[in-house]
Design an enzyme around this catalytic site. Sequence first.
Site, mmCIF file in Angstrom:
data_model
loop_
_atom_site.group_PDB
_atom_site.id
_atom_site.type_symbol
_atom_site.label_atom_id
_atom_site.label_comp_id
_atom_site.label_asym_id
_atom_site.label_seq_id
_atom_site.Cartn_x
_atom_site.Cartn_y
_atom_site.Cartn_z
ATOM 1 N N ASN A 103 17.845 4.274 -2.679
ATOM 2 C CA ASN A 103 17.950 2.910 -2.135
ATOM 3 C C ASN A 103 18.891 2.843 -0.931
ATOM 4 O O ASN A 103 19.259 1.764 -0.485
ATOM 5 C CB ASN A 103 18.410 1.931 -3.223
ATOM 6 C CG ASN A 103 19.824 2.230 -3.727
ATOM 7 O OD1 ASN A 103 20.471 3.171 -3.280
ATOM 8 N ND2 ASN A 103 20.308 1.419 -4.648
ATOM 9 N N HIS B 139 22.034 4.031 -0.856
ATOM 10 C CA HIS B 139 23.480 3.967 -1.136
ATOM 11 C C HIS B 139 24.167 5.262 -0.735
ATOM 12 O O HIS B 139 23.545 6.331 -0.705
ATOM 13 C CB HIS B 139 23.768 3.587 -2.604
ATOM 14 C CG HIS B 139 23.527 4.650 -3.630
ATOM 15 N ND1 HIS B 139 23.114 4.367 -4.915
ATOM 16 C CD2 HIS B 139 23.659 6.010 -3.602
ATOM 17 C CE1 HIS B 139 23.021 5.486 -5.616
ATOM 18 N NE2 HIS B 139 23.339 6.496 -4.837
ATOM 19 N N GLU C 60 26.253 0.157 -3.164
ATOM 20 C CA GLU C 60 24.858 -0.258 -3.306
ATOM 21 C C GLU C 60 24.472 -1.223 -2.176
ATOM 22 O O GLU C 60 25.345 -1.764 -1.497
ATOM 23 C CB GLU C 60 24.677 -0.937 -4.671
ATOM 24 C CG GLU C 60 25.018 -0.055 -5.873
ATOM 25 C CD GLU C 60 23.977 1.031 -6.154
ATOM 26 O OE1 GLU C 60 23.182 1.382 -5.270
ATOM 27 O OE2 GLU C 60 23.977 1.546 -7.296
ATOM 28 N N ASP D 177 33.452 9.128 -6.244
ATOM 29 C CA ASP D 177 33.241 8.108 -7.273
ATOM 30 C C ASP D 177 33.343 8.681 -8.686
ATOM 31 O O ASP D 177 33.395 9.901 -8.874
ATOM 32 C CB ASP D 177 31.880 7.410 -7.069
ATOM 33 C CG ASP D 177 30.772 8.374 -6.646
ATOM 34 O OD1 ASP D 177 30.922 9.580 -6.887
ATOM 35 O OD2 ASP D 177 29.767 7.916 -6.088
HETATM 36 C C1 F6R Z 1 27.599 11.090 -5.905
HETATM 37 C C2 F6R Z 1 27.276 9.915 -5.135
HETATM 38 C C3 F6R Z 1 25.882 9.421 -4.947
HETATM 39 C C4 F6R Z 1 24.851 10.524 -4.749
HETATM 40 C C5 F6R Z 1 23.462 9.942 -4.597
HETATM 41 C C6 F6R Z 1 22.384 11.014 -4.545
HETATM 42 O O1 F6R Z 1 28.994 11.306 -5.954
HETATM 43 O O2 F6R Z 1 28.179 9.306 -4.672
HETATM 44 O O3 F6R Z 1 25.844 8.552 -3.843
HETATM 45 O O4 F6R Z 1 25.176 11.275 -3.622
HETATM 46 O O5 F6R Z 1 23.173 9.074 -5.664
HETATM 47 O O6 F6R Z 1 22.353 11.664 -5.779
HETATM 48 P P1 F6R Z 1 21.519 13.009 -5.984
HETATM 49 O O7 F6R Z 1 22.175 14.050 -5.136
HETATM 50 O O8 F6R Z 1 21.640 13.324 -7.444
HETATM 51 O O9 F6R Z 1 20.127 12.705 -5.541
#
Ligand code: F6R
Length: 240
Positions: free
Chosen positions: A135, A137, A142, A67
């Site tokens: 959450n 995701h 989401e 992303d």
């Molecule tokens: C990042 C991504 C997100 C993260 C998730 C956890 O490319 O796609 O889904 O993997 O938000 O983020 P952290 O590792 O910062 O807790």
Amino acid sequence: MKVIVTKDYEAMSEAAFRLVKTVVTAKPNAVLGLATGTTPLGLYARMAEDHAACGTSYREIKTVNLDEYVGLGPESDQSYVYFMRKNLFEHLDLPLENTNIANGKAEDLEAECARYNALLATLQQDVQILGIGSNGHIAFNEPGTPFGAETHVVQLAESTIRDNARLFAREEDVPRSALTMGLKNIMHARRVIILANGQNKAKAVKGLVEGPVTESLPASVLQLHPDCTLIIDEAAASLL
Ligand code: F6R
């Protein structure tokens, strides 16, 4: 789903590194699906160290990232393309032209999603690395995202904006939208490795492993993947 519980973040990162190294060694032209965020930093540091110490080559590896924030490009230190270059790519012998991240600054975002989606169809991930949001995701899919979604533009959930605000000077600075691989693109990977650490991920991890397969918790779709390994520290495993 195979679940590996490790003592702490370092052990989680080491276990993930061992698996990734096996893939890269067995298939020097493998396609690696990569994530940003705090979770994979220990894995990326180990890949960089191993490249320096053992010469593991990434010259023929290709990468696809999950992303990117809308409106941010390589010149912004908050962009995911900047994050990947700084934390991984510049420490490997991986040619930058072999790396792929959706362009958050594209004028036509829908066309950019279509381009990235077509690219993903030609670059099946040998392994896809994932983190998980509090959450539930994965990438920026989401809660409520259809399992059949492909690369798309997404409005970020309030909880995601709050979670990610720690990486920005002010919460108002967090972009409100992003380009993301869809759940279908993630499920297309030959193998998935999902990482989580810390108490704040425990509830999402419980839903991922023990909950129903539901679009309310996007990561739960991974229960349907034929080769998914979850590597978590004891805190993230505490509700299992
Ligand atoms: C990042 C991504 C997100 C993260 C998730 C956890 O490319 O796609 O889904 O993997 O938000 O983020 P952290 O590792 O910062 O807790």
